[in-house]
Design a protein around this motif. Structure first.
Motif, PDB file in Angstrom:
ATOM      1  N   GLU A  33       1.143  -0.838  -0.098  1.00 21.93           N
ATOM      2  CA  GLU A  33       0.226  -0.221  -0.181  1.00 21.93           C
ATOM      3  C   GLU A  33       0.953   0.736   0.122  1.00 21.93           C
ATOM      4  O   GLU A  33       0.495   2.333  -0.942  1.00 21.93           O
ATOM      5  N   ALA A  34       1.296   0.909   0.793  1.00 23.32           N
ATOM      6  CA  ALA A  34       2.436   2.616   0.905  1.00 23.32           C
ATOM      7  C   ALA A  34       3.726   2.531  -0.486  1.00 23.32           C
ATOM      8  O   ALA A  34       4.047   3.931  -1.220  1.00 23.32           O
ATOM      9  N   ALA A  35       4.165   1.401  -1.061  1.00 21.17           N
ATOM     10  CA  ALA A  35       5.111   1.786  -3.086  1.00 21.17           C
ATOM     11  C   ALA A  35       3.438   1.989  -3.480  1.00 21.17           C
ATOM     12  O   ALA A  35       3.909   3.080  -4.621  1.00 21.17           O
ATOM     13  N   ILE A  36       2.738   1.790  -3.279  1.00 20.25           N
ATOM     14  CA  ILE A  36       1.589   2.292  -4.315  1.00 20.25           C
ATOM     15  C   ILE A  36       1.015   3.802  -4.295  1.00 20.25           C
ATOM     16  O   ILE A  36       0.672   4.980  -5.064  1.00 20.25           O
ATOM     17  N   GLN A  37       0.657   4.371  -2.930  1.00 16.32           N
ATOM     18  CA  GLN A  37       0.687   5.447  -2.381  1.00 16.32           C
ATOM     19  C   GLN A  37       1.962   6.644  -2.980  1.00 16.32           C
ATOM     20  O   GLN A  37       1.494   7.358  -3.597  1.00 16.32           O
ATOM     21  N   ARG A  38       2.875   5.919  -3.152  1.00 21.85           N
ATOM     22  CA  ARG A  38       4.304   7.149  -3.338  1.00 21.85           C
ATOM     23  C   ARG A  38       4.423   6.727  -4.942  1.00 21.85           C
ATOM     24  O   ARG A  38       4.326   8.072  -5.615  1.00 21.85           O
ATOM     25  N   PHE A  39       3.671   5.529  -5.492  1.00 18.50           N
ATOM     26  CA  PHE A  39       3.572   6.004  -7.125  1.00 18.50           C
ATOM     27  C   PHE A  39       2.617   6.867  -7.050  1.00 18.50           C
ATOM     28  O   PHE A  39       2.566   7.286  -8.263  1.00 18.50           O
ATOM     29  N   LEU A  40       1.129   7.067  -6.632  1.00 20.99           N
ATOM     30  CA  LEU A  40       0.115   7.433  -7.412  1.00 20.99           C
ATOM     31  C   LEU A  40       0.674   9.007  -6.527  1.00 20.99           C
ATOM     32  O   LEU A  40       0.121  10.262  -7.107  1.00 20.99           O
ATOM     33  N   GLU A  41       0.695   9.305  -5.837  1.00 25.61           N
ATOM     34  CA  GLU A  41       1.845  11.145  -4.822  1.00 25.61           C
ATOM     35  C   GLU A  41       2.843  11.399  -5.001  1.00 25.61           C
ATOM     36  O   GLU A  41       3.386  11.021  -3.916  1.00 25.61           O
ATOM     37  N   PRO A  42       3.447  11.430  -6.287  1.00 27.70           N
ATOM     38  CA  PRO A  42       5.111  11.582  -5.772  1.00 27.70           C
ATOM     39  C   PRO A  42       5.208  13.276  -5.023  1.00 27.70           C
ATOM     40  O   PRO A  42       4.280  13.774  -4.616  1.00 27.70           O
TER      41      PRO A  42
END
Length: 58
Positions: A33-42
């Protein structure tokens, strides 16, 4: 005549992915989830550096 067998660990890897302890599964889910969040919101810091460089070149 002898036969040579090559060991494959695909089933072992699938089993390791399937058979996890609940704590390990929750940790991996949090990481995903953290990786997805970093991808969606740089991070906005990177964007600020880019705009500063563009302003300086004008």
């Amino acid at each position: 005549m002898g036969l040579k067998f090559q060991r494959e660990d695909t089933l072992d890897r699938k089993f390791a992915e399937f058979a996890m302890l609940p704590d390990e599964k929750a940790d991996k889910l949090k990481e995903k989830e953290a990786a997805i969040q970093r991808f969606l919101e740089p991070e906005t810091k990177d964007e600020e550096k880019i705009t500063t460089k563009k302003d300086a070149s004008k």
